[in-house]
Every structure is written in structure tokens, then in C-alpha cells.
Design an enzyme around this catalytic site. Structure first.
Site, PDB file in Angstrom:
ATOM      1  N   TYR A  53      53.635  24.546 137.823  1.00 60.16           N
ATOM      2  CA  TYR A  53      52.856  25.751 137.558  1.00 60.16           C
ATOM      3  C   TYR A  53      51.868  26.012 138.704  1.00 60.16           C
ATOM      4  O   TYR A  53      51.203  25.101 139.195  1.00 60.16           O
ATOM      5  CB  TYR A  53      52.087  25.643 136.249  1.00 60.16           C
ATOM      6  CG  TYR A  53      52.933  25.592 135.004  1.00 60.16           C
ATOM      7  CD1 TYR A  53      54.306  25.834 135.052  1.00 60.16           C
ATOM      8  CD2 TYR A  53      52.374  25.300 133.767  1.00 60.16           C
ATOM      9  CE1 TYR A  53      55.080  25.780 133.901  1.00 60.16           C
ATOM     10  CE2 TYR A  53      53.144  25.254 132.618  1.00 60.16           C
ATOM     11  CZ  TYR A  53      54.500  25.484 132.693  1.00 60.16           C
ATOM     12  OH  TYR A  53      55.259  25.429 131.550  1.00 60.16           O
ATOM     13  N   SER A 153      61.888  19.385 127.084  1.00 63.47           N
ATOM     14  CA  SER A 153      61.718  20.834 126.979  1.00 63.47           C
ATOM     15  C   SER A 153      63.037  21.524 127.250  1.00 63.47           C
ATOM     16  O   SER A 153      63.662  21.290 128.288  1.00 63.47           O
ATOM     17  CB  SER A 153      60.655  21.314 127.983  1.00 63.47           C
ATOM     18  OG  SER A 153      60.507  22.723 127.921  1.00 63.47           O
ATOM     19  N   PRO A 208      55.617  32.512 121.974  1.00 63.08           N
ATOM     20  CA  PRO A 208      55.722  32.992 120.591  1.00 63.08           C
ATOM     21  C   PRO A 208      55.542  34.494 120.455  1.00 63.08           C
ATOM     22  O   PRO A 208      55.979  35.076 119.453  1.00 63.08           O
ATOM     23  CB  PRO A 208      54.598  32.233 119.872  1.00 63.08           C
ATOM     24  CG  PRO A 208      53.609  31.931 120.947  1.00 63.08           C
ATOM     25  CD  PRO A 208      54.434  31.660 122.171  1.00 63.08           C
ATOM     26  N   ALA A 210      56.800  36.520 122.785  1.00 64.91           N
ATOM     27  CA  ALA A 210      57.870  37.059 123.638  1.00 64.91           C
ATOM     28  C   ALA A 210      57.311  37.745 124.877  1.00 64.91           C
ATOM     29  O   ALA A 210      57.561  38.921 125.137  1.00 64.91           O
ATOM     30  CB  ALA A 210      58.770  38.009 122.841  1.00 64.91           C
ATOM     31  N   ARG A 229      52.079  42.188 132.074  1.00 57.17           N
ATOM     32  CA  ARG A 229      53.078  41.313 132.694  1.00 57.17           C
ATOM     33  C   ARG A 229      54.282  42.109 133.207  1.00 57.17           C
ATOM     34  O   ARG A 229      54.909  41.742 134.185  1.00 57.17           O
ATOM     35  CB  ARG A 229      53.529  40.256 131.685  1.00 57.17           C
ATOM     36  CG  ARG A 229      54.319  39.119 132.293  1.00 57.17           C
ATOM     37  CD  ARG A 229      54.319  37.913 131.399  1.00 57.17           C
ATOM     38  NE  ARG A 229      53.005  37.290 131.335  1.00 57.17           N
ATOM     39  CZ  ARG A 229      52.740  36.196 130.620  1.00 57.17           C
ATOM     40  NH1 ARG A 229      53.686  35.637 129.896  1.00 57.17           N
ATOM     41  NH2 ARG A 229      51.532  35.683 130.614  1.00 57.17           N
ATOM     42  N   ASN A 295      44.597  35.347 119.186  1.00 52.85           N
ATOM     43  CA  ASN A 295      45.796  34.604 118.805  1.00 52.85           C
ATOM     44  C   ASN A 295      45.468  33.353 118.000  1.00 52.85           C
ATOM     45  O   ASN A 295      46.231  32.946 117.115  1.00 52.85           O
ATOM     46  CB  ASN A 295      46.598  34.235 120.048  1.00 52.85           C
ATOM     47  CG  ASN A 295      47.223  35.447 120.707  1.00 52.85           C
ATOM     48  OD1 ASN A 295      47.481  36.456 120.052  1.00 52.85           O
ATOM     49  ND2 ASN A 295      47.455  35.372 122.002  1.00 52.85           N
TER      50      ASN A 295
END
Length: 343
Positions: A53, A153, A208, A210, A229, A295
């Protein structure tokens, strides 16, 4: 905040995990510090990152997270990171070889400013390295006290089963899988979830909402909001596949469902994934503290069967039928080659 056991192991995690995939970089360090502080204020104790990342500035997200958590009592938080994806230019700067696992773990510990990570995850499966080599390297890190628990993952059921068998043989704890999971992306439900449940693995799910689609901010036949985004060169590669008008119309059909439940669309999406008993935590990223606070409010919210049924019904239309991706073959498909569907 709701707190849950991570699979069959003894580790407890917060139901909301703070993730820093696209939001932490060297340039955004101060904002990241504010978001991490907000996460701690909201009761989040679990923080997820990865060696890759922040690329091409590899390790930047880990360094930013480590700096933001500096001064926080180490035992009060769970730090999760990952290894496998390319984290440098060399041929050994990727995969799950013993060399890369050992070197990447030591680099991650330096980046994060800690002596150990609570959960070390294989970011993807490595077809070119024997699984025995991978699991032995992970087990050695556990015995050295540098890693407490192990996870994977986006692994397929047979891969998870083989890794769990080797972990048991080596006497270490494989406790989790980190897959993509949302109302729109349910490819783990048919095979991964039952396999994981049988083996004692929990899911720490990412995306979660999307990639922001389930917040309702993208409208059918509308222009993407500025600084979203979808307008970012990097982020648009991932959210773009969701932006067909039929999918966006389905998301808008969820508004009355969310309103009646007293939730925002984003909160409804997060509460939905946490409703699955196989899910221990949902990873939420944030570019602003207020996003995180919104959230986080989904933790502990229970959705009754009627609400769950109305959510399912919203993603069916007369032209395309089921708008949800459910094909297990899509697990671990590289994001940048995933096509859009149901446009």
C-alpha cells in the site's frame, strides 16, 4: 463498538477495521493522523494495511499508520498487515517465498514501529512457491514472536483447506481470510464461507460499500462527484465496474430501506456484511474523519429478515435479472482486468 472473536482463535477484533489501502500516503500523513484518531475515538481497535500500500512508494501506508499510532498503548490495538503482492522492483520482492516473507515482515515491522504484528496475511496465493515453504516461513515468524496469528486474503477453498492442514501440523493458528464482500459482490458465499466456517476461519471483509457505490453518491446517468474515487485515475480502475446504470438504479432503490431502518446507505451496506455470522469485521477506509464516524455507526446494528429480503429484491430488475456477482470463479481475479457487468 461491537467486538468479535476472530475465528476459532482467541484474538478479539473490532467489528469495524480501519483500512488504509488508497487513503494513506506520505503526502496525506496529517489527514491520516486525524482519521486514525477518529477511529480510536469510535472504539476501533483493529487496523489493516499491507507492504504494497502506497506504491510506488512501497511501505508508505505502513509508515503513515505506524506514525499515527505512535504513543498508543500497543496492547490496546490489533495491527494487521500483508505480504505477497509486488513491494519492490526485484524478482524476489513478491510472492510467498521464504526469502520474501522474512524480508517483508522485517520491513513491515520497521515501517509500523512495532515488535510484532497481530495478524500477518498472505495477500494472494502464490502458485510458484510450494505451500509448505510458505507456511513454514509463517510458522517460524510466529515462533520468533514477530507474528501472533496468520491469515490469508482472496484464497480459494482448496487453498485455504491445504493451508489450514499445514498450519495445524506446524502448530500455528490460521484464523482468517480477507475477501472482497458486499451486497454487490457475493462470490464467497457458495464455497469460501462454508469451508472457512468448517475450518474455524473468520472473514475480515474489504470493500463492504463496493468502492463507494453503495453510498448512493453515484447516480444513474449522472456525473461522478468531484474528488470521488470514480474521478481518480487510480481509484477509477476499481469502482468503474460498478457504475452501470442498472446497478446504480438498484442502489437508489435501497434508499427507502435505509431510511426506514434509520441508517444511511453506507451504514446499511456495512451492517449487511456484518450480519453474516462468518464475518468478524468489515474494513472501512476514510479520507475524512466524518466518513469513518458515519460507517462506524453500523457496528452492532441488526437487520431483520424483512430488511434483508428487501435488499435482495432491490438487486433484481426485469432486463438484467440478478445484478449481484456470485460466481466463485471470480475470487482472486486481478481487479484491473475485472470487466464491468450489468451496464
Amino acid at each position: 463498538m461491537d467486538y468479535r472473536r476472530l475465528g476459532a482463535g482467541g484474538l478479539t477484533v473490532s467489528a469495524i477495521t480501519y483500512g488504509n489501502w488508497l487513503t494513506h500516503s506520505s503526502e496525506a500523513a496529517e489527514n491520516a493522523r486525524r482519521c486514525v484518531a477518529a477511529a480510536l475515538d469510535e472504539g476501533i481497535t483493529t487496523f489493516d494495511t499491507a507492504d504494497v500500500y502506497g506504491s510506488p512508494d512501497y511501505g508508505a501506508a505502513e509508515r503513515v499508520l505506524g506514525a499515527a499510532l505512535s504513543g498508543v498503548r500497543r496492547g490496546s490495538v490489533e495491527i494487521l498487515t500483508k505480504v505477497c503482492l509486488p513491494s519492490g522492483p526485484g524478482p524476489n520482492d513478491r510472492g510467498l517465498s521464504r526469502k520474501h516473507i522474512m524480508e517483508s515482515c522485517h520491513t513491515s515491522l520497521r515501517n509500523l514501529g512495532t515488535d510484532y504484528v497481530d495478524l500477518y496475511q498472505a495477500h494472494r496465493y502464490d502458485d510458484e512457491t510450494p505451500l509448505e515453504e510458505t507456511m513454514t516461513a509463517f510458522a517460524d515468524l510466529v515462533r520468533q514472536g514477530k507474528v501472533l496469528y496468520l491469515g490469508v486474503s482472496e484464497w480459494r477453498p482448496a487453498q485455504i483447506e491445504a493451508a489450514a492442514a499445514l498450519a495445524a501440523e506446524l502448530g500455528v493458528s490460521l484464523v482468517s481470510n480477507q475477501p472482497q464482500y458486499s451486497m454487490l459482490w457475493r462470490v464467497i458465499e457458495k464455497e469460501v464461507l462454508p469451508t472457512s466456517e468448517r475450518l474455524g476461519l473468520a472473514q475480515i471483509v474489504f470493500s463492504p460499500v463496493a468502492q463507494g457505490t453503495l453510498t448512493g453518491k453515484y447516480l444513474p446517468q449522472g456525473k461522478a462527484p468531484e474528488q470521488s474515487r470514480a474521478t481518480d485515475a487510480r481509484g477509477s480502475r476499481f469502482v468503474g465496474r460498478y457504475l452501470g446504470d442498472s446497478v446504480l438504479s438498484a442502489v437508489q432503490r435501497l434508499r427507502p430501506v435505509a431510511d426506514e431502518a434509520g441508517l444511511t446507505l453506507a451504514q446499511l451496506a456495512v451492517a449487511w456484511v456484518l450480519q453474516n455470522p462468518g464475518v468478524s469485521s468489515a474494513i472501512v477506509g476514510a479520507s475524512r474523519p466524518e466518513q469513518l464516524r458515519e460507517n462506524t455507526a453500523a457496528a452492532g446494528r441488526k437487520l431483520d429478515p424483512d430488511v434483508m429480503a428487501r435488499i435482495d429484491a432491490a438487486f433484481v430488475d426485469d432486463v438484467h435479472g440478478d445484478l449481484v456477482e456470485r460466481d466463485p470463479a471470480k475470487i482472486a481475479t486481478p481487479f484491473d482486468v475485472m470487466p464491468a457487468w450489468k451496464s
